[in-house]
Design an enzyme around this catalytic site. Structure first.
Site, PDB file in Angstrom:
ATOM      1  N   LYS A  15       1.058  -1.293   0.048  1.00  0.00           N
ATOM      2  CA  LYS A  15       0.328   0.023  -0.235  1.00  0.00           C
ATOM      3  C   LYS A  15       0.707   0.913   0.271  1.00  0.00           C
ATOM      4  CE  LYS A  15      -1.006   0.108   4.812  1.00  0.00           C
ATOM      5  NZ  LYS A  15       0.530  -0.238   5.601  1.00  0.00           N
ATOM      6  N   ARG A  90      -5.650   2.684  11.736  1.00  0.00           N
ATOM      7  CA  ARG A  90      -5.416   1.957  12.246  1.00  0.00           C
ATOM      8  C   ARG A  90      -5.789   0.781  13.106  1.00  0.00           C
ATOM      9  NH1 ARG A  90       0.325   1.164   9.583  1.00  0.00           N
ATOM     10  NH2 ARG A  90       1.006  -0.101   9.162  1.00  0.00           N
ATOM     11  N   ARG A 129      12.409  -7.431   2.336  1.00  0.00           N
ATOM     12  CA  ARG A 129      12.209  -5.907   1.730  1.00  0.00           C
ATOM     13  C   ARG A 129      13.712  -5.359   2.663  1.00  0.00           C
ATOM     14  NH1 ARG A 129       6.272  -3.170   3.257  1.00  0.00           N
ATOM     15  NH2 ARG A 129       7.518  -3.085   5.677  1.00  0.00           N
ATOM     16  N   ARG A 162      14.633  -2.313   7.349  1.00  0.00           N
ATOM     17  CA  ARG A 162      14.048  -1.967   8.464  1.00  0.00           C
ATOM     18  C   ARG A 162      14.132  -2.743   9.967  1.00  0.00           C
ATOM     19  NH1 ARG A 162       7.916  -0.206   6.776  1.00  0.00           N
ATOM     20  NH2 ARG A 162       7.345  -0.857   8.662  1.00  0.00           N
ATOM     21  N   ARG A 173       3.623  -8.177  13.379  1.00  0.00           N
ATOM     22  CA  ARG A 173       2.759  -7.568  12.998  1.00  0.00           C
ATOM     23  C   ARG A 173       1.702  -7.057  11.944  1.00  0.00           C
ATOM     24  NH1 ARG A 173       7.575  -4.874   9.652  1.00  0.00           N
ATOM     25  NH2 ARG A 173       5.557  -3.437   8.329  1.00  0.00           N
TER      26      ARG A 173
HETATM   27  P1  AMP Z   1       4.473   1.122   8.453  1.00  0.00           P
HETATM   28  O1  AMP Z   1       5.842   1.510   8.011  1.00  0.00           O
HETATM   29  O2  AMP Z   1       3.466   1.176   8.477  1.00  0.00           O
HETATM   30  O3  AMP Z   1       4.558  -0.159   8.730  1.00  0.00           O
HETATM   31  O4  AMP Z   1       4.536   1.051   9.985  1.00  0.00           O
HETATM   32  C1  AMP Z   1       5.447   1.040  10.973  1.00  0.00           C
HETATM   33  C2  AMP Z   1       4.963   0.590  12.909  1.00  0.00           C
HETATM   34  O5  AMP Z   1       4.982   1.940  12.949  1.00  0.00           O
HETATM   35  C3  AMP Z   1       4.082   0.185  12.241  1.00  0.00           C
HETATM   36  O6  AMP Z   1       4.401  -1.134  13.110  1.00  0.00           O
HETATM   37  C4  AMP Z   1       3.580   0.830  14.220  1.00  0.00           C
HETATM   38  O7  AMP Z   1       3.748   0.189  14.951  1.00  0.00           O
HETATM   39  C5  AMP Z   1       3.554   1.771  14.151  1.00  0.00           C
HETATM   40  N1  AMP Z   1       3.122   2.928  13.529  1.00  0.00           N
HETATM   41  C6  AMP Z   1       2.743   2.989  11.982  1.00  0.00           C
HETATM   42  N2  AMP Z   1       1.235   3.673  11.520  1.00  0.00           N
HETATM   43  C7  AMP Z   1       0.634   3.654  13.438  1.00  0.00           C
HETATM   44  C8  AMP Z   1      -0.305   4.241  13.396  1.00  0.00           C
HETATM   45  N3  AMP Z   1      -1.310   5.201  12.590  1.00  0.00           N
HETATM   46  N4  AMP Z   1      -0.808   3.823  14.977  1.00  0.00           N
HETATM   47  C9  AMP Z   1      -0.510   3.741  15.426  1.00  0.00           C
HETATM   48  N5  AMP Z   1       1.166   2.918  15.316  1.00  0.00           N
HETATM   49  C10 AMP Z   1       1.422   3.221  14.039  1.00  0.00           C
END
Ligand code: AMP
Length: 221
Positions: A15, A90, A129, A162, A173
C-alpha cells in the site's frame, strides 16, 4: 475535485508503494505515519523514543501520539487539494479520532482503498524488503531484486532493512493488523467509501486499476 484518501491493507501489501505513486501523480501529499514515526526515532525525540518500543514489538504506537501527529500534518496548507493517508488510521479509536479532526476543519474522506492480499505472502514480502537510505528506492530480494546483491541500482549504496521487517516482528504486525485494523474495512464499508483492490498483481497493474477507479468515482460525482 479534492481527493482525500485512505490506503488500508495489511503490512507488506504494497500500500505504501501505491500510495506514493498515486500521491506523486495527483500532486498531493503522501502522509505515512510509519515513516513519520521512524523519522522521530532517527531524530531521537521523546515521541520517537515512545513509538520505538511499540514498533519493535510489532504493536501500534499510542493512538494519542499518532492522532496528534496527523492533526498537525493535516493543518499544513499543502493538503488543500487532498491527501493520502497511508498507515493511518489503524484502529477504530484512530478512525474516530480522524473523523473528529476532519469535522473540526470541515473536511472529509472521499475514498478508502483496501489493498487485499493472501496472508501467506505477507511475511515474505516484509522479510525480504530492502531500501536505499539515500534515494528511497525500494526492493524485494525475492520478488524485485536489485541487479547487484544488496546494492541500490540507482546510487550504488548498500541497501538497508527496517528493524521491524524481520520474520518475528512481521508476524506480530500481521496479528496486530487483524485484531486492530481489519475492523476498519467494515467501518468504511458502512460509510460507503471502500474500494477493494486485488494486491496480488504487478505494481503497475494495481496502480492502473487504482487510477481508473478514482477517475470513475470522481466523474460520477
Ligand atoms: P508501517 O511503516 O506503516 O509498516 O508502520 C511501522 C510501524 O509503525 C507499525 O508496525 C506501528 O508500530 C507503527 N505505526 C505506524 N502507523 C501507526 C499508526 N497509525 N498507529 C499506531 N502505530 C503506527
Amino acid at each position: 475535485m479534492k481527493k482525500r484518501m485512505i490506503f488500508l491493507g495489511p503490512p507488506g501489501s504494497g500500500k505504501g508503494t501505491q500510495a506514493s505513486k498515486v500521491a506523486e501523480t495527483l500532486e498531493i501529499p503522501h502522509i505515512d505515519t510509519g515513516s513519520m514515526l521512524r523519522e522521530e526515532i532517527a531524530a531521537g525525540t521523546e515521541e520517537g523514543k515512545i513509538a520505538e518500543q511499540y514498533i519493535n514489538q510489532g504493536q501500534l504506537a499510542p493512538a494519542s501520539l499518532v492522532i496528534r501527529i496527523i492533526k498537525n500534518r493535516l493543518s499544513r496548507p499543502d493538503t488543500k487539494n487532498g491527501f493520502i493517508l497511508d498507515g493511518f488510521p489503524r484502529s477504530l479509536e484512530q478512525a474516530e479520532g480522524l473523523d473528529k479532526i476532519l469535522a473540526e476543519i470541515n473536511e472529509k474522506i472521499d475514498f478508502v482503498f483496501n489493498i487485499d492480499l493472501a496472508e501467506s505472502v505477507l511475511v515474505d514480502r516484509m522479510a525480504f524488503r530492502r531500501s536505499c537510505k539515500d534515494c528511497g528506492s525500494k526492493y524485494n530480494l525475492k520478488f524485485n531484486p536489485p541487479e547487484q546483491e544488496n546494492v541500490c541500482d540507482k546510487c550504488e549504496n548498500p541497501l538497508t532493512q527496517r528493524a521491524d521487517d524481520n520474520v518475528e516482528t512481521a508476524t506480530k504486525r500481521i496479528g496486530t493488523y487483524k485484531k486492530e485494523t481489519e475492523p476498519l474495512i467494515n467501518y468504511y464499508t458502512d460509510k460507503g467509501l471502500i474500494i477493494n483492490i486485488n494486491g496480488e498483481r504487478e505494481i503497475v497493474e494495481i496502480f492502473t486499476e487504482i487510477m481508473e477507479k478514482l477517475e470513475l468515482k470522481t466523474s460520477s460525482f
